[in-house]
Structures are given as structure tokens and as C-alpha cells.
Design a protein around this motif. Structure first.
Motif, PDB file in Angstrom:
ATOM      1  N   ALA A 186      45.584  37.575  43.367  1.00  0.00           N
ATOM      2  CA  ALA A 186      46.893  38.019  43.865  1.00  0.00           C
ATOM      3  C   ALA A 186      47.073  37.626  45.327  1.00  0.00           C
ATOM      4  CB  ALA A 186      47.038  39.530  43.697  1.00  0.00           C
ATOM      5  N   TYR A 187      46.021  37.761  46.124  1.00  0.00           N
ATOM      6  CA  TYR A 187      46.082  37.386  47.539  1.00  0.00           C
ATOM      7  C   TYR A 187      46.343  35.887  47.680  1.00  0.00           C
ATOM      8  CZ  TYR A 187      44.599  36.515  52.324  1.00  0.00           C
ATOM      9  OH  TYR A 187      44.543  36.102  53.631  1.00  0.00           O
ATOM     10  N   ASN A 188      45.620  35.064  46.910  1.00  0.00           N
ATOM     11  CA  ASN A 188      45.817  33.612  46.975  1.00  0.00           C
ATOM     12  C   ASN A 188      47.228  33.223  46.544  1.00  0.00           C
ATOM     13  OD1 ASN A 188      43.257  33.139  47.947  1.00  0.00           O
ATOM     14  ND2 ASN A 188      42.383  32.760  45.937  1.00  0.00           N
TER      15      ASN A 188
ATOM     16  N   MET B 191      40.822  39.780  40.444  1.00  0.00           N
ATOM     17  CA  MET B 191      42.271  39.972  40.353  1.00  0.00           C
ATOM     18  C   MET B 191      42.897  40.177  41.734  1.00  0.00           C
ATOM     19  SD  MET B 191      42.872  39.433  37.254  1.00  0.00           S
ATOM     20  CE  MET B 191      44.576  39.879  37.116  1.00  0.00           C
ATOM     21  N   VAL B 192      42.210  40.901  42.619  1.00  0.00           N
ATOM     22  CA  VAL B 192      42.726  41.102  43.978  1.00  0.00           C
ATOM     23  C   VAL B 192      42.761  39.774  44.727  1.00  0.00           C
ATOM     24  CG1 VAL B 192      42.186  42.148  46.213  1.00  0.00           C
ATOM     25  CG2 VAL B 192      42.073  43.523  44.146  1.00  0.00           C
TER      26      VAL B 192
ATOM     27  N   VAL C 246      33.788  45.558  38.102  1.00  0.00           N
ATOM     28  CA  VAL C 246      34.041  45.412  39.543  1.00  0.00           C
ATOM     29  C   VAL C 246      34.358  43.959  39.881  1.00  0.00           C
ATOM     30  CG1 VAL C 246      32.978  45.560  41.838  1.00  0.00           C
ATOM     31  CG2 VAL C 246      32.704  47.432  40.225  1.00  0.00           C
ATOM     32  N   ALA C 247      33.601  43.019  39.320  1.00  0.00           N
ATOM     33  CA  ALA C 247      33.847  41.602  39.581  1.00  0.00           C
ATOM     34  C   ALA C 247      35.242  41.203  39.102  1.00  0.00           C
ATOM     35  CB  ALA C 247      32.782  40.745  38.906  1.00  0.00           C
ATOM     36  N   TRP C 248      35.660  41.707  37.949  1.00  0.00           N
ATOM     37  CA  TRP C 248      36.996  41.405  37.426  1.00  0.00           C
ATOM     38  C   TRP C 248      38.076  41.960  38.358  1.00  0.00           C
ATOM     39  CZ3 TRP C 248      39.282  38.192  34.293  1.00  0.00           C
ATOM     40  CH2 TRP C 248      40.588  38.422  33.918  1.00  0.00           C
ATOM     41  N   ALA C 249      37.880  43.181  38.828  1.00  0.00           N
ATOM     42  CA  ALA C 249      38.861  43.795  39.735  1.00  0.00           C
ATOM     43  C   ALA C 249      38.958  43.002  41.035  1.00  0.00           C
ATOM     44  CB  ALA C 249      38.487  45.245  40.022  1.00  0.00           C
TER      45      ALA C 249
END
Length: 136
Positions: free
Chosen positions: A101-103, A97-98, A91-94
Motif C-alpha cells: 500500500a505504501y509503494n 500488505m502495508v 505477520v509477514a503477510w500483514a
């Protein structure tokens, strides 16, 4: 007070937060199932048929006490703890990654060159010509 509550609840941020919370809850359930049902069985098989969900250190065995009542076993379920740690890492990895991608998307928006200023209107051009003639 009811009017204030209605204004608060009708804001987009509250609805977005509620949707995000619901999605996160079910995403966590999916990842837990992934770890418990897909990832851990092959790892357990590779380690000699170990079922991680059943790994425990028994402190007190189940039995019957002096009053004839059944007593449950007291155990430290470290296998479930291992599953929970693996679930957390996924969950922390996901989430990482989100956020990454947002940054990256925000950085591209900040780096994008500003649009050229709009061309002056006919009135502005005419006023500029009049100003320039008056200066002469």
C-alpha cells in the motif's frame, strides 16, 4: 554530550521509531493470540481433536534421577513451532500488505503531474515587455 543527546532524542524519527516498535510488539502479541486461540483450535478439531501446543516428541521422560531429584522431561515441542510458523506467516503477510500500500501511494505521488508553473508576476510581465521593446 548531553546537548547532543537531547538533540538526537528530540528528533521526530526517534519518536516515530519508538512508536513503531511498540506497535509492532503488540501487533505480534495480537497475531500470536489470534493463531493460538482462534485459528489453531478449529484446525486441531478438524484434525481429530489435536492440540498443537501440546504436540511434542519426547526424548526423555520426566522422572527421578539417581540422587532422588525430579528431572523434567526433554522434548521437541514441534506443535509450538507450527504455531510460531503460522504466526510468522500472518505477520509477514500483514507487513507485505502495508509495504504494498505504501509503494502504491508513493507511485501515485510520483506519477502525479507537476503543478503548472505559477503565472508571471506583474513585474516580470513588465520586464519582458521592456526586453521585447528593446530588441525591436
Amino acid at each position: 554530550m548531553l546537548k547532543e543527546f537531547k538533540a538526537f532524542i528530540s528528533k521526530g524519527n526517534v519518536l516515530e521509531m519508538a512508536v513503531g516498535l511498540i506497535m509492532a510488539t503488540y501487533f505480534g502479541a495480537i497475531v500470536k493470540s489470534l493463531v493460538d486461540d482462534i485459528i489453531m483450535p478449529p484446525i486441531g478439531k478438524l484434525l481429530g481433536g489435536v492440540d498443537f501446543s501440546k504436540l511434542a516428541y519426547e526424548i526423555q521422560a520426566a522422572g527421578i534421577d539417581e540422587n532422588g531429584e525430579e528431572v523434567a522431561a526433554v522434548a521437541i515441542n514441534y506443535g509450538n513451532f507450527i504455531n510460531t510458523i503460522i504466526t510468522f506467516i500472518i505477520v509477514a503477510w500483514a507487513i507485505f500488505m502495508v509495504v504494498k500500500a505504501y509503494n502504491k501511494m508513493k507511485k501515485k505521488q510520483e506519477e502525479a503531474p507537476a503543478a503548472a508553473p505559477p503565472a508571471p508576476t506583474k513585474e516580470e510581465v513588465l520586464l519582458a515587455e521592456i526586453r521585447d521593446l528593446l530588441k525591436k
